[in-house]
Design an enzyme around this catalytic site. Structure first.
Site, PDB file in Angstrom:
ATOM      1  CE1 TYR A  72      -3.756   2.439   0.738  1.00 28.11           C
ATOM      2  CE2 TYR A  72      -2.331   3.296   2.469  1.00 28.11           C
ATOM      3  CZ  TYR A  72      -3.453   3.420   1.676  1.00 28.11           C
ATOM      4  OH  TYR A  72      -4.270   4.512   1.817  1.00 28.11           O
ATOM      5  CG  ASP A 122       6.025   3.600   0.608  1.00 34.25           C
ATOM      6  OD1 ASP A 122       6.365   4.168   1.670  1.00 34.25           O
ATOM      7  OD2 ASP A 122       4.842   3.484   0.253  1.00 34.25           O
ATOM      8  CE  LYS A 140       2.513   4.853   8.187  1.00 33.27           C
ATOM      9  NZ  LYS A 140       1.110   4.971   8.503  1.00 33.27           N
TER      10      LYS A 140
HETATM   11  N1  HOZ Z   1      -1.704   1.106   6.947  1.00 25.62           N
HETATM   12  C1  HOZ Z   1      -2.247   2.426   6.967  1.00 25.62           C
HETATM   13  C2  HOZ Z   1      -1.220   3.465   6.756  1.00 25.62           C
HETATM   14  N2  HOZ Z   1      -0.020   3.051   6.178  1.00 25.62           N
HETATM   15  C3  HOZ Z   1      -3.075   2.611   8.175  1.00 25.62           C
HETATM   16  C4  HOZ Z   1      -3.515   3.992   8.455  1.00 25.62           C
HETATM   17  C5  HOZ Z   1      -4.807   4.370   7.829  1.00 25.62           C
HETATM   18  O1  HOZ Z   1      -5.075   4.015   6.695  1.00 25.62           O
HETATM   19  O2  HOZ Z   1      -5.536   5.058   8.517  1.00 25.62           O
END
Ligand code: HOZ
Length: 428
Positions: free
Chosen positions: A144, A238, A266
């Site tokens: 993702y 990424d 993040k």
């Molecule tokens: N895995 C998602 C972010 N990399 C979780 C956070 C989200 O979508 O709220």
């Protein structure tokens, strides 16, 4: 344990917010029940509006690596607030954070700050296309990279959680240049290069964290980079999730590979909205105002977010908690495996530094198809018992658990006890 106030807010929030949330994974859709509403957090703990306190392994999906409200970060934010919130002009803090980030990534001469990982990634794709003069990109099933149109294909995270193959509203034209390969399968990448001579880049999570944690095997990244070099295509790594998480800097160094373009998010914002993309000089020369690849943002490099990022990374470097992360994660892994064995529950545990999660399956998990063999109903049972035992996990089989440096021995002991109880409940 009562969730009455959360349930009330869920009903109230559903009127004017979509599903009462602002990001789908928060909705608890795949584990059932209504989502938690949070009142406050401090250190390793988070407290909901019903005053239930949990050991936090969500950590805002990664940014709160020092735990919540670290005193040095809070001091830096308060200090920055006194000078103003946003100027639409440059500040010294942007230069300071840029140096910290570039110094930590050997292949990065310059960086551009944006407001999220999604922005970092779609900007990096545009940059790769501008630099190579080619249109196609390859992504991996289960990875993702945010919610840009071109990348909502076979994506992990919320789409995997909700079992969605893609998103409505994404036109065919937006994904016609997106090719999909299988994680840990170099042949599936090479096959695309056999058919297409206009592939600009391959984008990958160096350790996948959005289909659960999945590690690259048998020097997959090194072999991938070699293949791309021979084809004149770029490697976009990424590191939104992995950046500064398993070492100070990227997973790239640990895995022996250097990206052409790196995406971050993040941790570098310390809980504030910051993303970044960076690369060597000749690539970054393409970016406006130096070059003709346009990308901009009114709030990019926001001074409060920069202060949070600088103080978080400075403290992280000082603490150097990576050995502790490994020890803590190893203890959790051992607890998961031994409790599962004790109660005869099939699980596989994957971990990389401060990221870990169990898959409720009897197979190894090295790609998306294997991750999807997990029994999500068992995960839901496990999740709710962990909550009752005072441990807050991501409400999805396909999200990584994150560790913070604020976790104490007692927190880990309590987590291990909760795992044992929850595994017993799963076994029924
Ligand atoms: N895995 C998602 C972010 N990399 C979780 C956070 C989200 O979508 O709220």
């Amino acid at each position: 344990m009562s969730y009455k106030k959360s349930e009330k807010l869920f009903k109230k929030g559903s009127k004017h917010l979509v599903g009462a949330v602002n990001s789908p994974v928060r909705a608890f859709a795949s584990v059932g029940g209504s989502p938690l509403f949070i009142k406050k957090a401090k250190g390793s703990k988070i407290t909901d509006v019903d005053d239930n306190t949990y050991i936090d392994f969500v950590l805002s999906y990664g940014p709160m690596i020092l735990g919540h409200r670290h005193k040095k970060v809070e001091k830096a934010i308060r200090k920055a607030l006194k000078n103003g919130y946003s100027f639409g002009a440059s500040t010294k803090a942007e230069i300071t954070l840029a140096k910290i980030v570039c110094d930590a990534f050997p292949g990065m001469d310059k960086v551009r700050f944006v407001n999220s990982g999604t922005e970092a990634v779609f900007s990096a794709l545009r940059l790769a296309r501008a630099f190579t003069g080619r249109d196609k990109i390859i992504k991996f099933a289960g990875c993702y990279h945010g919610h840009a149109d071109a990348l909502l294909v076979a994506a992990g995270s919320g789409l995997a959680t909700l079992s969605l193959p893609g998103s409505k509203g994404v036109p065919d034209a937006a994904v016609k240049n997106t090719l999909v390969s299988n994680y840990n399968d170099l042949d599936s990448v090479a096959a695309h290069f056999e058919k297409h001579n206009d592939i600009a880049a391959v984008i990958i999570e160096p350790v996948a964290g959005n289909m659960g944690v999945v590690l690259p095997e048998n020097d997959f990244l090194k072999k991938l980079k070699k293949l791309l070099e021979s084809k004149g295509a770029l490697l976009i790594v990424d590191e939104v999730m992995t950046g500064f998480r398993s070492k100070f800097g990227g997973a790239q160094e640990l895995l022996g590979v250097e990206a052409d373009i790196t995406c971050l998010g993040k941790v570098i914002g310390g809980g504030f909205p910051v993303g970044a993309y960076g690369a060597r000089e000749e690539i970054m020369q393409m970016v406006s105002p130096l070059g003709e690849m346009y990308q901009a943002g009114t709030l990019s490099g926001n001074p409060i977010a920069m202060a949070a990022g600088i103080s978080t990374l400075t403290e992280l470097k000082r603490q150097n908690p990576y050995k502790k992360f490994d020890t803590d994660a190893q203890r959790i892994e051992e607890a998961l495996l031994s409790s599962a064995k004790k109660y005869n529950v099939d699980i596989t545990v994957n971990r990389f530094g401060a990221m870990i999660n169990p898959f409720f399956t009897d197979t190894q998990v090295s790609n998306f198809a294997e991750a999807q063999t997990s029994d999500t109903a068992k995960f839901a049972k496990f999740f709710w018992e962990m909550m009752r035992q005072g441990v807050f996990l991501p409400p999805s089989q396909f999200e990584a658990w994150f560790l913070s440096s604020a976790l104490s021995e007692e927190d880990i002991d309590a987590t291990i006890a909760a795992i044992d109880k929850s595994m017993q409940v799963v076994a029924g």
